[in-house]
Write a protein that holds these residues in place. Sequence first.
Motif, PDB file in Angstrom:
ATOM      1  N   CYS A 160      -2.778   4.946  14.341  1.00 47.28           N
ATOM      2  CA  CYS A 160      -3.914   3.890  13.944  1.00 47.28           C
ATOM      3  C   CYS A 160      -4.245   3.521  12.665  1.00 47.28           C
ATOM      4  O   CYS A 160      -4.368   2.334  12.309  1.00 47.28           O
ATOM      5  N   TYR A 161      -3.600   4.222  11.808  1.00 48.80           N
ATOM      6  CA  TYR A 161      -3.716   3.715  10.057  1.00 48.80           C
ATOM      7  C   TYR A 161      -2.585   2.454  10.164  1.00 48.80           C
ATOM      8  O   TYR A 161      -2.764   1.584   9.649  1.00 48.80           O
ATOM      9  N   LEU A 200      -3.607   9.543  14.646  1.00 49.55           N
ATOM     10  CA  LEU A 200      -4.198   9.206  13.775  1.00 49.55           C
ATOM     11  C   LEU A 200      -3.536   8.350  12.879  1.00 49.55           C
ATOM     12  O   LEU A 200      -3.773   7.298  12.299  1.00 49.55           O
ATOM     13  N   ALA A 201      -2.327   8.934  12.656  1.00 43.87           N
ATOM     14  CA  ALA A 201      -1.157   8.172  11.774  1.00 43.87           C
ATOM     15  C   ALA A 201      -0.716   6.559  12.196  1.00 43.87           C
ATOM     16  O   ALA A 201      -0.689   5.668  11.617  1.00 43.87           O
ATOM     17  N   ILE A 255      -3.833  -0.437  12.082  1.00 49.17           N
ATOM     18  CA  ILE A 255      -5.154  -1.139  11.625  1.00 49.17           C
ATOM     19  C   ILE A 255      -4.965  -2.346  10.559  1.00 49.17           C
ATOM     20  O   ILE A 255      -5.395  -3.229  10.712  1.00 49.17           O
ATOM     21  N   THR A 256      -3.959  -2.078   9.726  1.00 49.56           N
ATOM     22  CA  THR A 256      -3.675  -2.966   8.629  1.00 49.56           C
ATOM     23  C   THR A 256      -3.010  -4.249   9.115  1.00 49.56           C
ATOM     24  O   THR A 256      -3.919  -5.414   8.659  1.00 49.56           O
ATOM     25  N   TYR A 274      -2.181   7.870  -0.400  1.00 48.29           N
ATOM     26  CA  TYR A 274      -2.266   8.090   1.074  1.00 48.29           C
ATOM     27  C   TYR A 274      -1.648   7.420   1.990  1.00 48.29           C
ATOM     28  O   TYR A 274      -1.048   7.960   3.107  1.00 48.29           O
ATOM     29  N   GLY A 275      -1.399   6.059   1.652  1.00 50.36           N
ATOM     30  CA  GLY A 275      -0.346   5.291   2.426  1.00 50.36           C
ATOM     31  C   GLY A 275       0.962   5.864   2.634  1.00 50.36           C
ATOM     32  O   GLY A 275       1.581   5.945   3.622  1.00 50.36           O
ATOM     33  N   SER A 284      -4.899   4.357  -2.556  1.00 49.70           N
ATOM     34  CA  SER A 284      -4.422   3.822  -1.483  1.00 49.70           C
ATOM     35  C   SER A 284      -2.846   3.944  -1.136  1.00 49.70           C
ATOM     36  O   SER A 284      -2.245   3.992  -0.292  1.00 49.70           O
ATOM     37  N   GLU A 321       0.833  -1.173  -0.031  1.00 51.67           N
ATOM     38  CA  GLU A 321      -0.003   0.020  -0.089  1.00 51.67           C
ATOM     39  C   GLU A 321       0.779   1.172  -0.002  1.00 51.67           C
ATOM     40  O   GLU A 321       0.220   2.450   0.388  1.00 51.67           O
ATOM     41  N   ILE A 340       0.920   8.792   4.646  1.00 47.46           N
ATOM     42  CA  ILE A 340       1.018   8.939   6.173  1.00 47.46           C
ATOM     43  C   ILE A 340       2.512   8.708   6.880  1.00 47.46           C
ATOM     44  O   ILE A 340       3.010   8.891   7.869  1.00 47.46           O
TER      45      ILE A 340
END
Length: 422
Positions: A415-416, A412-413, A419-420, A377-378, A374, A366, A381
């Motif tokens: 969390c990204y 927030l970063a 999460i994956t 934006y990946g 994706s 990603e 981040i």
Amino acid sequence: MSPVTAGVLQLLALTAALALAYRPLGDYMAKVYSSEKHYRPEKWIYKAIGANPTAEMRWPAYLRGVLAFSAVSVLFLYLLQRAQGILPGSLGFAAIDPDQAFNTAASFVANTNWQSYAGEQAMGHVVQTGGLAVQNFVSAAVGMAVAVALVRGFARSRTGELGNFWADLVRGTLRILLPISVIGALILVACGAVQNFAGIHEVGQFMGGTQQWNGGAVASQEVIKELGTNGGGYFNANSAHPFENPTPFSNLFEIFLILVIPFAMTRTFGRMVGSLRQGYAILATMAVIWLGFTALMMWTEFAHHGPAFEAAGGAMEGKETRFGIGGSSIFAVASTLTSTGAVNSFHSSYTGFGGGIAMLGMQLGEIAPGGVGSGLYGMLIMAIIAVFIAGLMVGRTPEYLGKKIGTREIKLAACYILITPA
């Protein structure tokens, strides 16, 4: 010409084609997402769904649009599969079982396109074209829309508005994905890919006897499968099937389709934030990883280990002879680094090192260059995290494109990136 030379020439030709498409496509996508003009077919769609394309959305409204559209898409595709038995063009196939139908619906809407069925033995023409192919378009358009919304967040100041999700979705589909797909489908048909609505018929075999086979709108689905970094094949053998990928040229063209939008979106990013240099920096990172992985994959698969490898010219197990080691290696890296999932060879039969490269590519799938939207934006981040760490090291307030990076942004970063794997 030796297989190694042929593979290197294919890689050089692919790199040149991507370089030629980079600037015009990147600038065109920036223009599409920045335009205030709405074409008549787009207005019809907005009216049909009750959307106001000129209304700006803050992030909660944009997120609700993404989730609501995705939920409706899952439901629609699920019901379409469950009703297959009574639909025209079903080729006599029964309705898809509930668990399989939900698995497929969720997979295609999420742009994952993980398949646990043989397409030519389960899906009729309506489900393939009206369901799966449609989701290949709109799931890719959703990913591009989310990336563009993030880019607008970097580009704008003194506002929390990120654009309009419905306008981004429709424009991405009608102005970017659809025109390229029409041209690409014609090229694949010219190469020999199948494009029809034929029923099941007997096909002769080289060694004698016959088998049952069906046609379909394969070329049109194949092109958006690759262009949208989807991956779900019309046939069980995916892009190793001659109906989907008949020649070495079609193979190289499909790899080009997989990579062209993820790479070109870095130009779109640079254009929209007003700093092409930032786009080039992200492009360079993506390109170095992709070229490095491809070179390593080709090297390990061409390496000779024993008489069998020497007789075949390399590790040919699980690879189509019409593509060879070079075309298979380039495809494998492009597919795994973009999380596309399309295959023209069996990754499980690659050499140990080659299989490891494919697995690592999946883990970086990603960001380098990642899927449509994706990947961008990946990588952005990753840039935020890198700038934050660098700022801490030098004792300065971290900033990226004029935006201060504080506690909230880093949470927030984080969390990204959590999460994956979770």
